[in-house]
Design a protein around this motif. Structure first.
Motif, PDB file in Angstrom:
ATOM      1  N   GLU A  60       3.920  -3.353  -4.103  1.00 18.56           N
ATOM      2  CA  GLU A  60       3.582  -4.425  -3.045  1.00 18.56           C
ATOM      3  C   GLU A  60       2.021  -4.222  -2.993  1.00 18.56           C
ATOM      4  O   GLU A  60       1.499  -3.136  -2.885  1.00 18.56           O
ATOM      5  CB  GLU A  60       4.438  -4.014  -1.819  1.00 18.56           C
ATOM      6  CG  GLU A  60       4.579  -5.279  -0.946  1.00 18.56           C
ATOM      7  CD  GLU A  60       4.946  -4.822   0.488  1.00 18.56           C
ATOM      8  OE1 GLU A  60       5.593  -3.767   0.483  1.00 18.56           O
ATOM      9  OE2 GLU A  60       4.240  -5.222   1.357  1.00 18.56           O
ATOM     10  N   ALA A  61       1.445  -5.227  -2.633  1.00 17.01           N
ATOM     11  CA  ALA A  61      -0.110  -5.437  -2.372  1.00 17.01           C
ATOM     12  C   ALA A  61      -0.385  -4.663  -0.998  1.00 17.01           C
ATOM     13  O   ALA A  61      -1.384  -4.344  -0.888  1.00 17.01           O
ATOM     14  CB  ALA A  61      -0.598  -6.823  -2.278  1.00 17.01           C
ATOM     15  N   TRP A 101      13.181  -6.967  -2.760  1.00 13.76           N
ATOM     16  CA  TRP A 101      13.746  -5.718  -1.832  1.00 13.76           C
ATOM     17  C   TRP A 101      13.332  -4.571  -2.693  1.00 13.76           C
ATOM     18  O   TRP A 101      13.058  -3.424  -2.155  1.00 13.76           O
ATOM     19  CB  TRP A 101      15.107  -5.897  -1.779  1.00 13.76           C
ATOM     20  CG  TRP A 101      15.637  -4.583  -1.091  1.00 13.76           C
ATOM     21  CD1 TRP A 101      16.504  -3.945  -1.355  1.00 13.76           C
ATOM     22  CD2 TRP A 101      15.783  -4.582   0.370  1.00 13.76           C
ATOM     23  NE1 TRP A 101      16.996  -2.557  -0.478  1.00 13.76           N
ATOM     24  CE2 TRP A 101      16.412  -3.226   0.576  1.00 13.76           C
ATOM     25  CE3 TRP A 101      15.313  -5.191   1.501  1.00 13.76           C
ATOM     26  CZ2 TRP A 101      16.736  -2.669   1.781  1.00 13.76           C
ATOM     27  CZ3 TRP A 101      15.495  -4.554   2.765  1.00 13.76           C
ATOM     28  CH2 TRP A 101      16.288  -3.244   2.827  1.00 13.76           C
ATOM     29  N   LEU A 102      13.469  -4.531  -4.139  1.00 15.16           N
ATOM     30  CA  LEU A 102      13.688  -3.166  -4.783  1.00 15.16           C
ATOM     31  C   LEU A 102      11.931  -2.999  -5.123  1.00 15.16           C
ATOM     32  O   LEU A 102      11.547  -2.073  -5.846  1.00 15.16           O
ATOM     33  CB  LEU A 102      14.274  -3.552  -6.184  1.00 15.16           C
ATOM     34  CG  LEU A 102      16.041  -3.258  -5.993  1.00 15.16           C
ATOM     35  CD1 LEU A 102      16.685  -3.553  -7.202  1.00 15.16           C
ATOM     36  CD2 LEU A 102      16.254  -2.037  -5.439  1.00 15.16           C
ATOM     37  N   LEU A 103      11.135  -3.942  -4.682  1.00 14.78           N
ATOM     38  CA  LEU A 103       9.653  -3.514  -5.198  1.00 14.78           C
ATOM     39  C   LEU A 103       9.031  -2.524  -4.462  1.00 14.78           C
ATOM     40  O   LEU A 103       9.401  -2.233  -3.385  1.00 14.78           O
ATOM     41  CB  LEU A 103       8.805  -4.789  -4.384  1.00 14.78           C
ATOM     42  CG  LEU A 103       7.517  -5.040  -5.318  1.00 14.78           C
ATOM     43  CD1 LEU A 103       7.561  -5.759  -6.394  1.00 14.78           C
ATOM     44  CD2 LEU A 103       6.843  -6.180  -4.356  1.00 14.78           C
ATOM     45  N   PRO A 105       6.830   0.430  -2.643  1.00 10.91           N
ATOM     46  CA  PRO A 105       5.603   0.032  -1.406  1.00 10.91           C
ATOM     47  C   PRO A 105       4.277   0.124  -1.732  1.00 10.91           C
ATOM     48  O   PRO A 105       3.819   0.859  -3.064  1.00 10.91           O
ATOM     49  CB  PRO A 105       5.912   1.206  -0.638  1.00 10.91           C
ATOM     50  CG  PRO A 105       6.680   2.384  -1.311  1.00 10.91           C
ATOM     51  CD  PRO A 105       7.342   1.514  -2.572  1.00 10.91           C
ATOM     52  N   PRO A 106       3.148  -0.184  -1.275  1.00  7.65           N
ATOM     53  CA  PRO A 106       1.742  -0.200  -1.651  1.00  7.65           C
ATOM     54  C   PRO A 106       1.465   1.224  -2.018  1.00  7.65           C
ATOM     55  O   PRO A 106       1.768   2.092  -1.260  1.00  7.65           O
ATOM     56  CB  PRO A 106       0.964  -0.845  -0.477  1.00  7.65           C
ATOM     57  CG  PRO A 106       2.061  -0.922   1.045  1.00  7.65           C
ATOM     58  CD  PRO A 106       3.496  -0.792   0.104  1.00  7.65           C
ATOM     59  N   ASP A 107       0.380   1.263  -2.758  1.00  3.90           N
ATOM     60  CA  ASP A 107      -0.259   2.520  -3.061  1.00  3.90           C
ATOM     61  C   ASP A 107       0.722   3.537  -3.658  1.00  3.90           C
ATOM     62  O   ASP A 107       0.570   4.789  -3.637  1.00  3.90           O
ATOM     63  CB  ASP A 107      -0.812   3.212  -1.747  1.00  3.90           C
ATOM     64  CG  ASP A 107      -1.963   2.567  -1.261  1.00  3.90           C
ATOM     65  OD1 ASP A 107      -2.979   2.068  -1.947  1.00  3.90           O
ATOM     66  OD2 ASP A 107      -1.877   1.890  -0.082  1.00  3.90           O
ATOM     67  N   SER A 108       1.795   3.195  -4.417  1.00  2.00           N
ATOM     68  CA  SER A 108       2.971   4.053  -5.022  1.00  2.00           C
ATOM     69  C   SER A 108       2.503   3.744  -6.539  1.00  2.00           C
ATOM     70  O   SER A 108       1.684   3.072  -6.789  1.00  2.00           O
ATOM     71  CB  SER A 108       4.391   3.585  -4.642  1.00  2.00           C
ATOM     72  OG  SER A 108       4.506   2.135  -5.059  1.00  2.00           O
TER      73      SER A 108
ATOM     74  N   LYS B 161      -2.021   1.662   2.446  1.00  5.89           N
ATOM     75  CA  LYS B 161      -1.745   0.444   3.176  1.00  5.89           C
ATOM     76  C   LYS B 161      -0.513   0.487   4.043  1.00  5.89           C
ATOM     77  O   LYS B 161       0.469   0.928   3.657  1.00  5.89           O
ATOM     78  CB  LYS B 161      -1.963  -0.907   2.396  1.00  5.89           C
ATOM     79  CG  LYS B 161      -3.332  -0.926   1.926  1.00  5.89           C
ATOM     80  CD  LYS B 161      -3.229  -2.103   0.743  1.00  5.89           C
ATOM     81  CE  LYS B 161      -4.251  -2.043  -0.114  1.00  5.89           C
ATOM     82  NZ  LYS B 161      -4.324  -3.188  -1.393  1.00  5.89           N
ATOM     83  N   LYS B 165       7.548  -4.354   4.608  1.00  4.43           N
ATOM     84  CA  LYS B 165       8.742  -4.510   4.026  1.00  4.43           C
ATOM     85  C   LYS B 165       9.513  -2.678   4.079  1.00  4.43           C
ATOM     86  O   LYS B 165       8.423  -2.056   3.750  1.00  4.43           O
ATOM     87  CB  LYS B 165       8.454  -4.561   2.523  1.00  4.43           C
ATOM     88  CG  LYS B 165       9.702  -5.136   1.672  1.00  4.43           C
ATOM     89  CD  LYS B 165       9.384  -5.355   0.274  1.00  4.43           C
ATOM     90  CE  LYS B 165       9.309  -4.178  -0.547  1.00  4.43           C
ATOM     91  NZ  LYS B 165      10.497  -3.588  -0.900  1.00  4.43           N
ATOM     92  N   VAL B 167      11.158   0.524   2.910  1.00  2.00           N
ATOM     93  CA  VAL B 167      10.670   1.416   1.807  1.00  2.00           C
ATOM     94  C   VAL B 167      11.954   2.311   1.652  1.00  2.00           C
ATOM     95  O   VAL B 167      12.671   2.901   2.435  1.00  2.00           O
ATOM     96  CB  VAL B 167       9.619   2.637   2.214  1.00  2.00           C
ATOM     97  CG1 VAL B 167       9.491   3.593   1.000  1.00  2.00           C
ATOM     98  CG2 VAL B 167       8.443   1.909   2.732  1.00  2.00           C
ATOM     99  N   ILE B 168      12.447   2.110   0.344  1.00  3.37           N
ATOM    100  CA  ILE B 168      13.548   2.626  -0.175  1.00  3.37           C
ATOM    101  C   ILE B 168      13.342   4.055  -0.978  1.00  3.37           C
ATOM    102  O   ILE B 168      12.589   4.129  -1.860  1.00  3.37           O
ATOM    103  CB  ILE B 168      14.322   1.713  -1.096  1.00  3.37           C
ATOM    104  CG1 ILE B 168      14.530   0.253  -0.354  1.00  3.37           C
ATOM    105  CG2 ILE B 168      15.764   2.377  -1.601  1.00  3.37           C
ATOM    106  CD1 ILE B 168      14.463  -0.566  -1.281  1.00  3.37           C
ATOM    107  N   ASN B 209       0.433   7.471   3.044  1.00  2.00           N
ATOM    108  CA  ASN B 209       0.820   6.701   1.962  1.00  2.00           C
ATOM    109  C   ASN B 209       2.303   6.503   2.259  1.00  2.00           C
ATOM    110  O   ASN B 209       2.940   7.539   2.636  1.00  2.00           O
ATOM    111  CB  ASN B 209       0.653   7.403   0.705  1.00  2.00           C
ATOM    112  CG  ASN B 209       1.079   6.693  -0.414  1.00  2.00           C
ATOM    113  OD1 ASN B 209       2.329   6.258  -0.510  1.00  2.00           O
ATOM    114  ND2 ASN B 209       0.354   6.794  -1.446  1.00  2.00           N
ATOM    115  N   HIS B 211       5.146   5.737   0.893  1.00  3.11           N
ATOM    116  CA  HIS B 211       6.107   6.274  -0.003  1.00  3.11           C
ATOM    117  C   HIS B 211       5.992   7.873  -0.045  1.00  3.11           C
ATOM    118  O   HIS B 211       7.411   8.345   0.076  1.00  3.11           O
ATOM    119  CB  HIS B 211       5.899   5.837  -1.263  1.00  3.11           C
ATOM    120  CG  HIS B 211       7.037   6.130  -2.317  1.00  3.11           C
ATOM    121  ND1 HIS B 211       6.870   7.370  -3.201  1.00  3.11           N
ATOM    122  CD2 HIS B 211       8.130   5.430  -2.252  1.00  3.11           C
ATOM    123  CE1 HIS B 211       8.043   7.482  -3.999  1.00  3.11           C
ATOM    124  NE2 HIS B 211       8.818   6.277  -3.303  1.00  3.11           N
TER     125      HIS B 211
END
Lengths: 144, 228
Positions: A60-61, A101-103, A105-108, B161, B165, B167-168, B209, B211
């Motif tokens: 994700e951006a 949904w499965l995307l 997260p940002p900076d991962s 950021k 959405k 986070v899973i 972060n 995640h």
């Protein structure tokens, strides 16, 4: 299983036929199809090029102007809202909503399009095309 | 009369703070406490006003306010809890005890006889198991969870950021439940946790972060007590 209805739906998707609904008496409305004709060409080079993109890592951006409408129980994104609630709303069907949904997260670390598509059972080529559209809208980004 | 009211208020504040200190295992944080006190006040203040004035004026003129209070404050408060139960996100037994206990204490203001004492005593007897449950599982306490979130965010060097959405995070759990604190919600589902953080809290915690933050948070909760 291939049915007449599925073939007609596919033909309608590419605008070779046009349907109109007709309601008579009880039961579901029936569809009347009109043949329109047309041409269908497949560019294999382009398809292979798209298929090669399946190994791109995406995430994700983290665009602050993008927000999401989601369903926790069904685990899918219902819609993407660009520029807040007053902006454009992109509605998602169940399969595309599940892909989003499965995307990660940002900076991962990100995840390949192929692995996300495999989790949802969505065709890889369609997934690549969908994610490319999302990259253009600055909703997701490629991990380099 | 005013002096008694001030003393009563001070005693209530002292008892509340002691309760917060006990439930959060000594990890007091101002922000979640302010939120919780505001939340409790929304339920308690109209009641206190009502019980104070019922001895001075005719009771019937307050009926519209009582109805409004039940519709606007009490029903959404208890309704949200029961909504989560219907969605199987919250344990039934303890929520049932808490709801019945609160209703018994609240309904005691309508009686002027010895029944009041019985109702209040029975109400507290029903509420106590709920607090024992929270004490045993500290992650259910908002203050404890916020303090842990602050500690984790301080240890994460990678900034990131924010995203709205969820986070899973994959984890080992076979129980559905919901855990929340100021700006952070964790939905426990089968073998996964869905974490949501709002923008304000993300900024307040130093933009960690997402995640890494949720992975560490889930791991800390798992170590505290395995979700079974």
């Amino acid at each position: 299983m291939v049915t007449a209805q599925r073939i007609l739906d596919t033909l309608e998707k590419y605008k070779f036929v046009i349907s109109s609904k007709q309601k008579k008496g009880l039961g579901r409305p029936s569809k009347i199809y009109t043949y329109m004709g047309g041409e269908f060409s497949v560019n294999l080079d382009e398809m292979l090029k798209i298929y090669q993109s399946r190994l791109i890592y995406i995430r994700e951006a983290g665009n602050p102007e993008v927000s999401f409408s989601f369903d926790i129980d069904k685990e899918l994104i219902n819609a993407v809202l660009l520029k807040g609630r007053s902006g454009k709303k992109i509605k998602m069907d169940d399969q595309r909503g599940r892909l989003l949904w499965l995307l990660p997260p940002p900076d991962s670390r990100g995840e390949t399009i192929e692995s996300i598509a495999e989790k949802t059972g969505f065709p890889i080529i369609d997934s690549v095309i969908f994610f490319r559209e999302m990259i253009e809208l600055n909703i997701i980004e490629e991990v380099k | 009369m005013t002096g008694i009211a001030i003393i009563t208020a001070l005693v209530i504040v002292f008892l509340l703070l002691s309760l917060f200190l006990l439930l959060s295992h000594g990890k007091i944080r101002i922000k979640p406490i302010v939120y919780q006190i505001t939340y409790c006040s929304m339920v308690a203040l109209p009641l206190m006003t009502f019980t104070y004035y019922k001895y001075l004026y005719d009771l019937t003129q307050y009926i519209p306010y009582v109805i409004l209070y039940f519709i606007c404050i009490l029903t959404p408060t208890l309704g949200y809890m029961w909504y989560n139960i219907l969605k199987r996100r919250q344990p039934v037994f303890h929520t049932f005890l808490l709801s019945v206990g609160i209703l018994m204490i609240i309904s005691s203001v309508f009686f002027d006889t010895q029944l009041v004492l019985y109702l209040i005593a029975a109400g507290f007897a029903l509420i106590i198991p709920f607090f024992v449950h929270i004490f045993r599982y500290p992650y259910l306490d908002s203050t404890w969870l916020y303090s842990i979130a602050e500690e984790i965010a301080a240890n994460i060097t990678n900034k990131g950021k924010h995203s709205l959405k969820p986070v899973i995070i994959d984890t080992v759990s076979n129980r559905k439940c919901i855990i929340n604190t100021v700006g952070i919600i964790l939905y426990y589902k089968n073998n996964k946790v869905i974490g949501i953080m709002n923008r304000k809290t993300h900024r307040a915690l130093g933009s960690p972060n997402l995640h890494e933050f949720f992975t560490s948070l889930v791991e800390t909760i798992r170590k505290t007590r395995t979700m079974r």
